[in-house]
Design a protein around this motif. Structure first.
Motif, PDB file in Angstrom:
ATOM      1  N   PHE A 276     -77.741   5.649 -61.392  1.00  0.00           N
ATOM      2  CA  PHE A 276     -76.334   5.818 -60.597  1.00  0.00           C
ATOM      3  C   PHE A 276     -77.284   5.167 -59.215  1.00  0.00           C
ATOM      4  CE2 PHE A 276     -76.816   9.470 -63.780  1.00  0.00           C
ATOM      5  CZ  PHE A 276     -75.395   9.630 -63.275  1.00  0.00           C
ATOM      6  N   LYS A 277     -76.122   4.405 -59.079  1.00  0.00           N
ATOM      7  CA  LYS A 277     -76.488   3.382 -57.887  1.00  0.00           C
ATOM      8  C   LYS A 277     -74.905   2.456 -56.807  1.00  0.00           C
ATOM      9  CE  LYS A 277     -78.186  -1.747 -56.955  1.00  0.00           C
ATOM     10  NZ  LYS A 277     -78.850  -3.121 -57.078  1.00  0.00           N
ATOM     11  N   LYS A 278     -75.914   4.121 -55.327  1.00  0.00           N
ATOM     12  CA  LYS A 278     -74.699   3.587 -54.267  1.00  0.00           C
ATOM     13  C   LYS A 278     -74.694   1.856 -53.931  1.00  0.00           C
ATOM     14  CE  LYS A 278     -74.537   7.481 -51.228  1.00  0.00           C
ATOM     15  NZ  LYS A 278     -74.824   8.083 -49.711  1.00  0.00           N
ATOM     16  N   VAL A 279     -73.582   1.632 -53.727  1.00  0.00           N
ATOM     17  CA  VAL A 279     -73.086   0.014 -53.310  1.00  0.00           C
ATOM     18  C   VAL A 279     -72.879   0.136 -52.656  1.00  0.00           C
ATOM     19  CG1 VAL A 279     -71.876  -1.932 -53.858  1.00  0.00           C
ATOM     20  CG2 VAL A 279     -72.655  -0.542 -55.788  1.00  0.00           C
ATOM     21  N   PHE A 280     -73.604  -0.590 -51.029  1.00  0.00           N
ATOM     22  CA  PHE A 280     -73.055  -0.750 -49.458  1.00  0.00           C
ATOM     23  C   PHE A 280     -72.948  -2.262 -49.293  1.00  0.00           C
ATOM     24  CE2 PHE A 280     -77.428   1.378 -50.134  1.00  0.00           C
ATOM     25  CZ  PHE A 280     -76.825   2.657 -50.073  1.00  0.00           C
ATOM     26  N   GLU A 281     -71.519  -3.219 -50.566  1.00  0.00           N
ATOM     27  CA  GLU A 281     -71.453  -4.098 -49.877  1.00  0.00           C
ATOM     28  C   GLU A 281     -69.223  -3.668 -48.925  1.00  0.00           C
ATOM     29  OE1 GLU A 281     -71.360  -6.394 -53.795  1.00  0.00           O
ATOM     30  OE2 GLU A 281     -73.756  -6.281 -54.414  1.00  0.00           O
ATOM     31  N   VAL A 282     -69.529  -5.128 -49.460  1.00  0.00           N
ATOM     32  CA  VAL A 282     -67.960  -5.241 -48.850  1.00  0.00           C
ATOM     33  C   VAL A 282     -67.253  -4.162 -49.361  1.00  0.00           C
ATOM     34  CG1 VAL A 282     -65.853  -6.096 -48.394  1.00  0.00           C
ATOM     35  CG2 VAL A 282     -68.519  -6.894 -48.105  1.00  0.00           C
ATOM     36  N   LYS A 283     -67.172  -4.464 -50.664  1.00  0.00           N
ATOM     37  CA  LYS A 283     -66.418  -2.740 -51.839  1.00  0.00           C
ATOM     38  C   LYS A 283     -67.652  -2.145 -52.417  1.00  0.00           C
ATOM     39  CE  LYS A 283     -62.748  -2.513 -54.736  1.00  0.00           C
ATOM     40  NZ  LYS A 283     -61.619  -2.598 -56.362  1.00  0.00           N
ATOM     41  N   SER A 284     -67.491  -0.624 -51.479  1.00  0.00           N
ATOM     42  CA  SER A 284     -68.491   0.139 -51.017  1.00  0.00           C
ATOM     43  C   SER A 284     -68.583   1.167 -52.261  1.00  0.00           C
ATOM     44  CB  SER A 284     -68.730   0.829 -50.254  1.00  0.00           C
ATOM     45  OG  SER A 284     -69.372   0.087 -48.934  1.00  0.00           O
ATOM     46  N   GLY A 285     -68.872   1.700 -53.063  1.00  0.00           N
ATOM     47  CA  GLY A 285     -68.890   2.325 -54.460  1.00  0.00           C
ATOM     48  C   GLY A 285     -69.709   2.817 -54.885  1.00  0.00           C
ATOM     49  N   LEU A 286     -70.037   3.321 -56.189  1.00  0.00           N
ATOM     50  CA  LEU A 286     -70.802   3.507 -57.277  1.00  0.00           C
ATOM     51  C   LEU A 286     -70.460   2.611 -58.072  1.00  0.00           C
ATOM     52  CD1 LEU A 286     -73.168   6.131 -57.329  1.00  0.00           C
ATOM     53  CD2 LEU A 286     -71.440   7.562 -58.475  1.00  0.00           C
ATOM     54  N   VAL A 287     -72.242   2.687 -58.934  1.00  0.00           N
ATOM     55  CA  VAL A 287     -72.042   2.223 -60.220  1.00  0.00           C
ATOM     56  C   VAL A 287     -72.726   2.820 -61.112  1.00  0.00           C
ATOM     57  CG1 VAL A 287     -73.186   0.050 -62.109  1.00  0.00           C
ATOM     58  CG2 VAL A 287     -72.213  -0.042 -59.294  1.00  0.00           C
ATOM     59  N   ILE A 288     -72.456   3.333 -62.327  1.00  0.00           N
ATOM     60  CA  ILE A 288     -73.246   3.837 -63.238  1.00  0.00           C
ATOM     61  C   ILE A 288     -72.947   3.345 -64.559  1.00  0.00           C
ATOM     62  CG2 ILE A 288     -73.178   6.117 -64.871  1.00  0.00           C
ATOM     63  CD1 ILE A 288     -70.579   7.297 -62.429  1.00  0.00           C
ATOM     64  N   SER A 289     -74.490   2.591 -64.987  1.00  0.00           N
ATOM     65  CA  SER A 289     -75.031   1.865 -65.503  1.00  0.00           C
ATOM     66  C   SER A 289     -75.935   2.938 -66.912  1.00  0.00           C
ATOM     67  CB  SER A 289     -75.431   0.716 -65.380  1.00  0.00           C
ATOM     68  OG  SER A 289     -76.575   1.248 -64.220  1.00  0.00           O
ATOM     69  N   GLY A 290     -75.675   2.420 -68.021  1.00  0.00           N
ATOM     70  CA  GLY A 290     -77.359   2.678 -68.763  1.00  0.00           C
ATOM     71  C   GLY A 290     -76.587   2.609 -70.483  1.00  0.00           C
ATOM     72  N   THR A 291     -77.350   3.763 -71.006  1.00  0.00           N
ATOM     73  CA  THR A 291     -76.852   4.451 -72.324  1.00  0.00           C
ATOM     74  C   THR A 291     -76.592   5.222 -72.845  1.00  0.00           C
ATOM     75  OG1 THR A 291     -78.913   4.129 -73.275  1.00  0.00           O
ATOM     76  CG2 THR A 291     -78.431   1.701 -73.487  1.00  0.00           C
ATOM     77  N   ILE A 292     -75.879   5.637 -73.376  1.00  0.00           N
ATOM     78  CA  ILE A 292     -75.891   7.136 -74.346  1.00  0.00           C
ATOM     79  C   ILE A 292     -75.770   6.883 -75.980  1.00  0.00           C
ATOM     80  CG2 ILE A 292     -74.072   9.422 -74.183  1.00  0.00           C
ATOM     81  CD1 ILE A 292     -72.681   8.263 -71.969  1.00  0.00           C
ATOM     82  N   GLU A 293     -76.825   7.929 -76.315  1.00  0.00           N
ATOM     83  CA  GLU A 293     -76.639   7.703 -78.101  1.00  0.00           C
ATOM     84  C   GLU A 293     -76.307   8.978 -78.558  1.00  0.00           C
ATOM     85  OE1 GLU A 293     -80.156   4.832 -79.658  1.00  0.00           O
ATOM     86  OE2 GLU A 293     -81.149   6.574 -77.272  1.00  0.00           O
ATOM     87  N   GLU A 294     -75.599   9.437 -79.312  1.00  0.00           N
ATOM     88  CA  GLU A 294     -75.884   9.991 -80.176  1.00  0.00           C
ATOM     89  C   GLU A 294     -75.661   9.754 -81.692  1.00  0.00           C
ATOM     90  OE1 GLU A 294     -71.951  12.569 -77.704  1.00  0.00           O
ATOM     91  OE2 GLU A 294     -71.933  11.622 -79.967  1.00  0.00           O
ATOM     92  N   GLU A 295     -76.615  11.445 -81.899  1.00  0.00           N
ATOM     93  CA  GLU A 295     -76.648  11.765 -83.602  1.00  0.00           C
ATOM     94  C   GLU A 295     -75.738  12.583 -84.157  1.00  0.00           C
ATOM     95  OE1 GLU A 295     -80.309  11.855 -86.820  1.00  0.00           O
ATOM     96  OE2 GLU A 295     -81.182  11.465 -84.484  1.00  0.00           O
ATOM     97  N   ILE A 296     -74.888  12.544 -84.392  1.00  0.00           N
ATOM     98  CA  ILE A 296     -74.396  13.635 -85.310  1.00  0.00           C
ATOM     99  C   ILE A 296     -74.729  14.261 -87.025  1.00  0.00           C
ATOM    100  CG2 ILE A 296     -71.704  14.503 -86.183  1.00  0.00           C
ATOM    101  CD1 ILE A 296     -71.075  12.042 -84.190  1.00  0.00           C
ATOM    102  N   LEU A 297     -75.430  15.109 -87.819  1.00  0.00           N
ATOM    103  CA  LEU A 297     -75.895  15.551 -88.060  1.00  0.00           C
ATOM    104  C   LEU A 297     -75.232  16.803 -88.782  1.00  0.00           C
ATOM    105  CD1 LEU A 297     -80.246  16.696 -88.034  1.00  0.00           C
ATOM    106  CD2 LEU A 297     -78.708  14.561 -89.909  1.00  0.00           C
ATOM    107  N   LYS A 298     -74.358  16.815 -90.302  1.00  0.00           N
ATOM    108  CA  LYS A 298     -73.703  16.973 -91.638  1.00  0.00           C
ATOM    109  C   LYS A 298     -74.270  18.694 -92.221  1.00  0.00           C
ATOM    110  CE  LYS A 298     -70.836  13.376 -91.476  1.00  0.00           C
ATOM    111  NZ  LYS A 298     -71.651  12.115 -90.313  1.00  0.00           N
TER     112      LYS A 298
END
Length: 814
Positions: free
Chosen positions: A164-186
């Protein structure tokens, strides 16, 4: 207090301390500190990150499980976070983000469009809380969560690795980046006699929902004002409590024209509104739901993450029933109970222990027997509402063709094992992988120091303003008017250029300034200058129009007009222009001092479709003959011209361009002239008899409004300039007096004697001379009287002095 102390320090000696330093120390001693406000903002943006399903990069399928890996890279603007008004404080503010993971999972494993028998269940699985300190740029976290989804007969493990990264440039905001892993066992035991597809347990919709955020920062008092968010509220007559239907609510939004107007989008046939998330604080206590909707044009997404409120019928607090359908593949009745209670609790956000099943009731006793013998039966589950009334869930259970053995139970945690983590128990772990250091210090409030407090600029002159401590501020902001040009070289140097004459200002401010700095600026004329309001003008034929002129020496300006068809007059600070000929023309304004000139381009356009009259109003006496002339009669089509009177007391006739009329009564009358699309109303005021009034005027120009006065006559000594809405009178050269006769709406016939300024000055001088002569005569008379009084007095005093001296001389001789 400062003045008293200064006085004390002046009277009492304190060694070699100089008075300027002493005065500065006294001021600093009693200078009040900046009042600081702390701001704690809380917003509910309801921003949905539904990227997990859309951005699956890897799928690994095995005999009893499936692994899904998604890549996330999302920028959320301050506007989307509902924090656009605190752009300046984004760096110096803390941030707390509160997410809920709300997803809908595939309960049958089949693809959309196939014969799906099981309802997909949407509910909240876990929460995620992220905190960034003030002036902290980023944080990387790891979140592990696993749970047993009894509805889909799966065990699900989720692992988030996100920055989770704050951006302080002309267009300020928040960048969310990375991975989501899921394992589904039946759960193979529970699924033994149940048909299911390969997508069982996979995410169908939803994701991380940012429901709430908090931020904290400081500012000087009254610098920052929070902004209240405004959202659209849909009012409907359908259910928005536990009886709600998402499909019905989508139809309500799709047919709501006001909602499209709120979005500032013109509704079209291809527009589709889809509810991506629907939330309620309590389905049994409130009828207000919060929705996150998406607008599409066919398959193209036009707008995402639109937060709306949906308010429907009042919550049902009475006894009520809800019918549910359930297909069972388990013969074990207890396992069926577990599964049904799980479904009800997740769908309606209830605790399972709040849902009761009375095994001894007549209905349920019979249902249990039927469950073992028949293909279908109905179980009744009860929930006690907050109002105290009972809500009954009538669950119709239908068996599949093959039921599992009665003793079969759903798998337990110790019987399962995830491949990703090698763990076989329920998880809810959170850890910080890395985080950036906190940069700089808390805001420190300082005075803005400049090289001067006020300045005078000549027009077009450039001067430098130095901000002596500009580097010490977060970000300096500037505000100024259009008559000043400001070139920003860096934080410390500004170049100011005066554009238009007058007083203006430059405001300098920063979020860490103690006070806003205002530089007062006066822009004065050059040694000689002139400017035109515009260099081009379009005028209707026969009408006056004007161009404003700006100069510090009007007397040195002349108009060069080589067109006999153009009238151009320099009148104070305006150029008046008129022509009775169509076409394009030019005139020139020339300065005798600077030798500069400006060309004015003039376009005269036709107005032959409009009726033009020789006066705007008629002021007359009863039974007096009057005329009104149509100036441009030859340019009109006479057959399209009609004239009407609105009164029998006004007699009217027309002969070509001349309209003749007479009024038989006192009052206000109207003549209506119609020509094509034009309707012109001419007003007539009729009086029994005018009252006579006389006025002397010594002004150089006399301007009279055409709509309030009628001009009766003026003599040969008068110049008349006929403007669009006014008469402008002035005396001709070498004439000292002129006569003008006008009538006003009060019925006053006014004779105006217009005198020249020279005549007025001569009169004043004569009057002053006469007064001085009178004063001189009075003074002379007083002088004579005083002289007559002083002669005997002087003689008497002299005689007394003579007698005294004579007496003294006589004594001396003896």
């Amino acid at each position: 207090m400062i003045k008293i102390l200064k006085l004390l320090f002046t009277i009492i000696p304190f060694g070699t301390i100089s008075s300027p330093i002493m005065e500065l120390n006294i001021k600093n001693l009693f200078k009040t500190s900046t009042e600081i406000e702390e701001h704690n903002l809380e917003k509910e943006p309801y921003y949905l990150l539904d990227d997990q399903k859309e951005n699956i990069s890897t799928i690994i399928r095995k005999n009893n499980s499936a692994i899904f890996k998604s890549k996330i890279n999302k920028f959320i603007s301050l506007e989307e976070l509902k924090l656009e008004h605190m752009q300046e404080f984004w760096f110096d503010s803390s941030l707390e983000l509160n997410f809920k993971n709300i997803v809908q999972r595939n309960s049958s494993g089949l693809q959309a469009g196939q014969n799906i028998k099981y309802e997909n269940l949407e509910f909240e699985s876990y929460k995620l809380n992220i905190n960034l300190d003030k002036r902290q740029e980023s944080k990387t976290i790891e979140k592990e969560y696993s749970y047993h989804d009894k509805w889909t007969d799966t065990f699900i493990y989720t692992k988030l690795n996100l920055e989770f990264k704050k951006v302080f440039e002309v267009k300020s905001g928040l960048v969310i980046s990375g991975t989501i892993e899921e394992e589904i066992l039946k759960d193979k035991i529970a699924l033994k006699n149940k048909k299911w597809g390969s997508n069982l347990g996979a995410i169908e919709s939803g994701g991380l929902l940012l429901t709430n955020l908090k931020t904290n920062f400081i500012s000087r008092k009254n610098y920052f004002q929070d902004k209240e968010e405004k959202y659209y509220t849909v009012l409907t007559d359908i259910n928005t409590d536990y009886r709600y239907s998402r499909e019905k609510l989508q139809k309500v939004l799709n047919s709501d024209d006001k909602f499209f107007k709120y979005l500032n989008i013109k509704k079209e046939a291809g527009h589709i509104i889809e509810i991506k998330s629907l939330n309620s604080s309590n389905l049994f206590q409130t009828n207000l739901m919060t929705g996150v909707v998406e607008l599409k044009n066919n398959s193209q997404i036009l707008k995402k993450n639109i937060k709306v409120f949906i308010k429907g019928l009042e919550v049902n607090t009475n006894y009520d029933n809800v019918d549910l359908n359930f297909e069972s593949s388990l013969k074990n009745i207890n396992e069926n109970h577990h599964k049904i209670k799980y479904f009800i609790s997740k769908k309606y956000n209830l605790a399972e222990n709040e849902i009761s099943f009375n095994i001894d009731s007549l209905n349920n006793s019979k249902a249990i027997k039927d469950f073992k013998l028949n293909k279908s039966t109905i179980f009744k589950y009860d929930y006690k509402k907050p109002s105290g009334k009972i809500l009954s869930f009538n669950v119709s259970i239908k068996h599949t063709n093959n039921k599992s053995d009665e003793n079969i139970e759903m798998s337990k945690w110790n019987e399962m094992k995830f491949e990703i983590t090698n763990k076989n128990y329920q998880l809810d772990n959170y850890s910080i992988i890395s985080e950036s250091n906190i940069q700089g210090n808390e805001l420190e409030f300082k005075e803005i120091l400049t090289s001067f407090e006020s300045i005078t600029l000549k027009r077009n002159e450039v001067k430098e303003l130095f901000i002596l401590n500009g580097d010490n501020f977060r970000k300096i902001n500037y505000k100024y008017n259009k008559n000043l040009n400001v070139q920003i070289e860096n934080k410390n140097i500004l170049k100011l250029k005066g554009l238009e004459i007058g007083k203006t200002f430059l405001e300098i401010d920063s979020i860490d300034a103690k006070n806003k700095k205002t530089i007062e600026i006066e822009i004065i004329p050059d040694d000689e200058y002139f400017e035109l309001e515009t260099n081009e003008i379009t005028i209707k034929k026969g009408e006056f129009d004007s161009i404003n002129l700006y100069s510090n020496s009007f007397e040195n300006l002349i108009i060069v007009n080589k067109n006999k068809n153009i009238i151009a007059i320099l009148e104070e600070d305006k150029i008046l222009i008129k022509s009775n000929e169509l076409g394009l023309f030019e005139i020139e304004v020339f300065s005798n001092i600077t030798k500069e000139s400006e060309i004015i381009k003039i376009e005269i356009i036709d107005n032959k479709n409009l009726v033009e009259l020789d006066k705007n109003i008629s002021l007359t006496e009863v039974n007096t003959l009057n005329t009104l002339n149509i100036i441009n009669f030859d340019e009109l089509n006479e057959n399209e011209l009609t004239i009407n009177s609105f009164s029998n007391d006004l007699l009217i006739t027309r002969e070509k361009e001349r309209i003749t009329f007479i009024s038989r009564a006192v009052g206000k009358f109207k003549i209506e002239l119609k020509y094509r699309n034009q309707i012109l109303i001419f007003e007539i005021y009729c009086f029994n008899k005018f009252t006579i009034k006389e006025i002397d005027n010594y002004d150089q120009n006399l301007i009279i409004n055409k709509n309030d006065y009628e001009l009766k006559s003026y003599d040969k000594n008068i110049n008349l300039l006929d403007l669009n809405g006014d008469y402008n009178f002035s005396l001709k050269e070498n004439y000292n007096i002129g006569i003008i006769e006008i009538v006003n709406k009060k019925g006053e016939y006014i004779n105006i004697r217009m005198h020249s300024n020279i005549s007025e000055e001569d009169n004043k001088e004569d009057k002053e001379d006469k007064e001085n002569n009178e004063k001189s005569k009075v003074n002379n008379n007083w002088t004579k009287i005083m002289a007559l009084c002083l002669i005997p007095l002087t003689f008497g005093v002299s005689l007394v002095i003579f007698l005294i001296l004579k007496k003294k001389l006589k004594k001396a001789s003896l």
